[in-house]
Design an enzyme around this catalytic site. Sequence first.
Site, short mmCIF file in Angstrom:
data_model
loop_
_atom_site.label_atom_id
_atom_site.label_comp_id
_atom_site.label_asym_id
_atom_site.label_seq_id
_atom_site.Cartn_x
_atom_site.Cartn_y
_atom_site.Cartn_z
N LYS A 76 2.12 39.88 -63.83
CA LYS A 76 1.55 40.00 -64.66
C LYS A 76 2.09 40.05 -65.89
CE LYS A 76 -0.89 43.41 -61.17
NZ LYS A 76 -1.17 44.60 -60.84
N HIS B 70 1.44 41.31 -58.47
CA HIS B 70 0.25 41.74 -58.04
C HIS B 70 -0.11 40.94 -56.13
CE1 HIS B 70 -3.79 41.05 -56.42
NE2 HIS B 70 -3.65 40.27 -55.48
N ASN C 112 2.07 47.08 -63.78
CA ASN C 112 2.70 47.00 -61.98
C ASN C 112 3.62 45.77 -62.51
OD1 ASN C 112 0.89 46.63 -61.10
ND2 ASN C 112 -0.08 48.30 -60.00
N GLU D 290 -8.05 35.25 -52.87
CA GLU D 290 -7.67 34.82 -54.37
C GLU D 290 -6.12 33.22 -54.14
OE1 GLU D 290 -5.00 38.24 -54.10
OE2 GLU D 290 -6.17 39.71 -54.18
N TYR E 89 -11.11 40.37 -60.39
CA TYR E 89 -10.77 42.43 -60.31
C TYR E 89 -12.51 42.47 -59.76
CZ TYR E 89 -5.59 42.76 -60.61
OH TYR E 89 -4.42 42.84 -61.29
P1 ATP Z 1 -2.56 45.05 -57.06
O1 ATP Z 1 -4.13 44.52 -56.15
O2 ATP Z 1 -2.21 44.15 -57.82
O3 ATP Z 1 -1.98 43.78 -56.15
P2 ATP Z 1 -2.29 46.73 -55.60
O4 ATP Z 1 -3.62 46.42 -53.88
O5 ATP Z 1 -1.11 47.74 -55.21
O6 ATP Z 1 -2.33 45.92 -56.59
P3 ATP Z 1 -5.36 48.22 -55.96
O7 ATP Z 1 -5.57 49.99 -55.67
O8 ATP Z 1 -5.62 46.58 -55.78
O9 ATP Z 1 -3.48 48.14 -56.31
O10 ATP Z 1 -5.65 48.02 -58.12
C1 ATP Z 1 -5.18 46.63 -58.41
C2 ATP Z 1 -4.98 47.04 -59.95
O11 ATP Z 1 -5.06 47.44 -61.04
C3 ATP Z 1 -3.04 47.71 -59.22
O12 ATP Z 1 -2.26 46.99 -59.19
C4 ATP Z 1 -3.01 48.17 -61.08
O13 ATP Z 1 -2.77 47.04 -61.62
C5 ATP Z 1 -4.10 48.92 -61.29
N1 ATP Z 1 -4.64 50.36 -60.41
C6 ATP Z 1 -4.33 50.80 -59.64
N2 ATP Z 1 -5.14 51.92 -59.65
C7 ATP Z 1 -4.93 52.46 -60.74
C8 ATP Z 1 -4.63 54.05 -61.72
N3 ATP Z 1 -5.66 54.85 -61.09
N4 ATP Z 1 -5.18 54.43 -62.83
C9 ATP Z 1 -5.07 52.02 -63.54
N5 ATP Z 1 -5.15 51.53 -62.84
C10 ATP Z 1 -4.27 51.38 -62.15
MG MG Z 2 -5.02 45.01 -54.83
#
Ligand code: ATP
Ligand code: MG
Length: 139
Positions: free
Chosen positions: A9, A115, A112, A126, A49
Amino acid sequence: MERTLSIIKPDGVAKNVIGEVIKRFETDSIKIAAMKMIKLTKTQAQGFYAVHRERPFFDSLTDFMTSGPIVVMVLEGKDVIAKNRKLMGATNFKEAEDGTIRKDYATDIEKNVVHGSDAPETAAFEIGYFFNDLEIQER
Ligand code: ATP
Ligand code: MG
C-alpha cells in the site's frame, strides 16, 4: 498451486519497505508471478474495495489507497492465500503477531502496509482487476 493478489500500500512504498516485504515472501518459498507499480484513481480504488462500500471507513480507505504509488503482485505457491495472510498479520497491527509485516511496519489500522486476498474467489477477482493472463508467469 494457488494464486493470490498482494498489494504494498502507499504507506509501505513511502516507508521504503518494498524489498523487505518481497524478501519475506521469497524466504517463505512464495513465488512472484506478476508485479507492477501503479497509482490508483479514486474510481479504481472504489472498484477494488467495492465489497467495503457500506463501511464507515470506505471513503478514507479509498483516499488513502490513491495517496501514492502502490506495488501490486500476483503471488503463487501452495496454500499461498493463507500463507500470505499469516505473513501479513492481523488487520489491526496492535493485534498482529510478532514477526508479521503489519506488526513490524504498520502504524495505523488503515495504513497497514499490505493487502492480501482472503479467499480463492476474491483472489480471482482481485488478480483480474490488475492483470491479464499475458502478464502472469507460471512459476
Ligand atoms: P486487506 O483487505 O487490505 O488485505 P484485511 O482483509 O485484513 O486487509 P479488511 O477487513 O478487508 O482487512 O479491510 C480492508 C482494509 O480496510 C484494511 O486492510 C484497512 O486498510 C482498512 N480498514 C479495515 N478496518 C478498518 C477500520 N476499522 N478503520 C479504518 N480502516 C480500516
Ligand atoms: Mg480484506
